[in-house]
Design a protein around this motif. Structure first.
Motif, PDB file in Angstrom:
ATOM      1  N   UNK A   1       0.773  -1.231   0.000  1.00 43.39           N
ATOM      2  CA  UNK A   1       0.000   0.000   0.000  1.00 43.39           C
ATOM      3  C   UNK A   1       0.808   1.288   0.000  1.00 43.39           C
ATOM      4  N   UNK A   2       2.093   1.197  -0.244  1.00 45.17           N
ATOM      5  CA  UNK A   2       2.936   2.397  -0.237  1.00 45.17           C
ATOM      6  C   UNK A   2       3.169   2.898  -1.658  1.00 45.17           C
ATOM      7  N   UNK A   3       3.089   4.202  -1.825  1.00 45.60           N
ATOM      8  CA  UNK A   3       3.376   4.811  -3.125  1.00 45.60           C
ATOM      9  C   UNK A   3       4.673   5.602  -3.091  1.00 45.60           C
ATOM     10  N   UNK A   4       5.084   6.021  -1.915  1.00 47.59           N
ATOM     11  CA  UNK A   4       6.356   6.730  -1.755  1.00 47.59           C
ATOM     12  C   UNK A   4       7.188   5.952  -0.746  1.00 47.59           C
ATOM     13  N   UNK A   5       8.436   5.673  -1.116  1.00 47.24           N
ATOM     14  CA  UNK A   5       9.287   4.847  -0.262  1.00 47.24           C
ATOM     15  C   UNK A   5      10.535   5.639   0.133  1.00 47.24           C
ATOM     16  N   UNK A   6      10.678   5.862   1.421  1.00 48.86           N
ATOM     17  CA  UNK A   6      11.875   6.491   1.967  1.00 48.86           C
ATOM     18  C   UNK A   6      12.916   5.412   2.228  1.00 48.86           C
ATOM     19  N   UNK A   7      14.116   5.827   2.557  1.00 51.80           N
ATOM     20  CA  UNK A   7      15.167   4.868   2.878  1.00 51.80           C
ATOM     21  C   UNK A   7      14.778   4.027   4.095  1.00 51.80           C
ATOM     22  N   UNK A   8      14.209   4.667   5.116  1.00 52.53           N
ATOM     23  CA  UNK A   8      13.793   3.930   6.314  1.00 52.53           C
ATOM     24  C   UNK A   8      12.695   2.920   5.993  1.00 52.53           C
ATOM     25  N   UNK A   9      11.702   3.326   5.208  1.00 51.35           N
ATOM     26  CA  UNK A   9      10.631   2.410   4.831  1.00 51.35           C
ATOM     27  C   UNK A   9      11.179   1.276   3.972  1.00 51.35           C
ATOM     28  N   UNK A  10      12.095   1.601   3.072  1.00 50.76           N
ATOM     29  CA  UNK A  10      12.706   0.564   2.232  1.00 50.76           C
ATOM     30  C   UNK A  10      13.361  -0.504   3.102  1.00 50.76           C
ATOM     31  N   UNK A  11      14.063  -0.089   4.147  1.00 54.03           N
ATOM     32  CA  UNK A  11      14.716  -1.061   5.024  1.00 54.03           C
ATOM     33  C   UNK A  11      13.691  -1.939   5.736  1.00 54.03           C
TER      34      UNK A  11
END
Length: 164
Positions: free
Chosen positions: A74-84
């Motif tokens: 459900x994510x459309x924007x991925x930050x570095x923290x979310x990617x991890x």
């Protein structure tokens, strides 16, 4: 495949997909490079083109691109923290199988019924994505899936809640 055998019927049943389809895709994906190759690939791609390029890196026992997993979650924007955080999920065999099962279920959302044609389409789509499923590589992946599907069915036995 055996190490995933205990967990994957739950994912297949939850998303109402054939367990042999999830098992067959898992069989095709498992056994690649060690986990540190995934991490190194992510870092390399991030250094070359930032997060946009790094999102194309694949992770998990059943390899899935980070951007696809993010979308499934459900994510459309991925930050570095979310990617991890997503990478950690993909590296967990049970979570990985649930994300892959959701992808299969989402691709199947159509009036098509389960069967050889649909399973071959889903296998090609898993490998090539919505635009590349017709590529030679994706079609070869689908043929390979169909070739060892009888063996996967014999190992897993009956199961999976299939709904049309």
């Amino acid at each position: 495949m055996r190490r995933h055998n205990i967990r994957h019927p739950h994912a297949a049943a939850y998303f109402r997909i054939p367990n042999h389809l999830l098992g067959g895709i898992a069989y095709n994906e498992v056994g690649g490079d060690p986990v540190f190759f995934d991490d190194a690939g992510f870092i390399k791609e991030f250094m070359k083109g930032g997060m946009t390029r790094a999102l194309k890196a694949s992770f998990g026992p059943v390899q899935m691109q980070l951007r696809v997993a993010a979308y499934m979650l459900g994510y459309t924007k991925v930050t570095t923290d979310l990617a991890q955080q997503i990478i950690t999920l993909l590296q967990n065999p049970a979570a990985n199988l649930f994300i892959v099962a959701k992808y299969i279920s989402d691709v199947h959302q159509s009036p098509r019924r389960w069967g050889d044609v649909e399973e071959k389409f889903i296998a090609a789509h898993y490998n090539g994505g919505p635009k590349g499923w017709v590529s030679d590589d994706a079609q070869r992946y689908a043929r390979d899936y169909m070739k060892y599907r009888p063996w996967v069915k014999s190992v897993l036995g009956p199961g999976g809640a299939v709904a049309n």
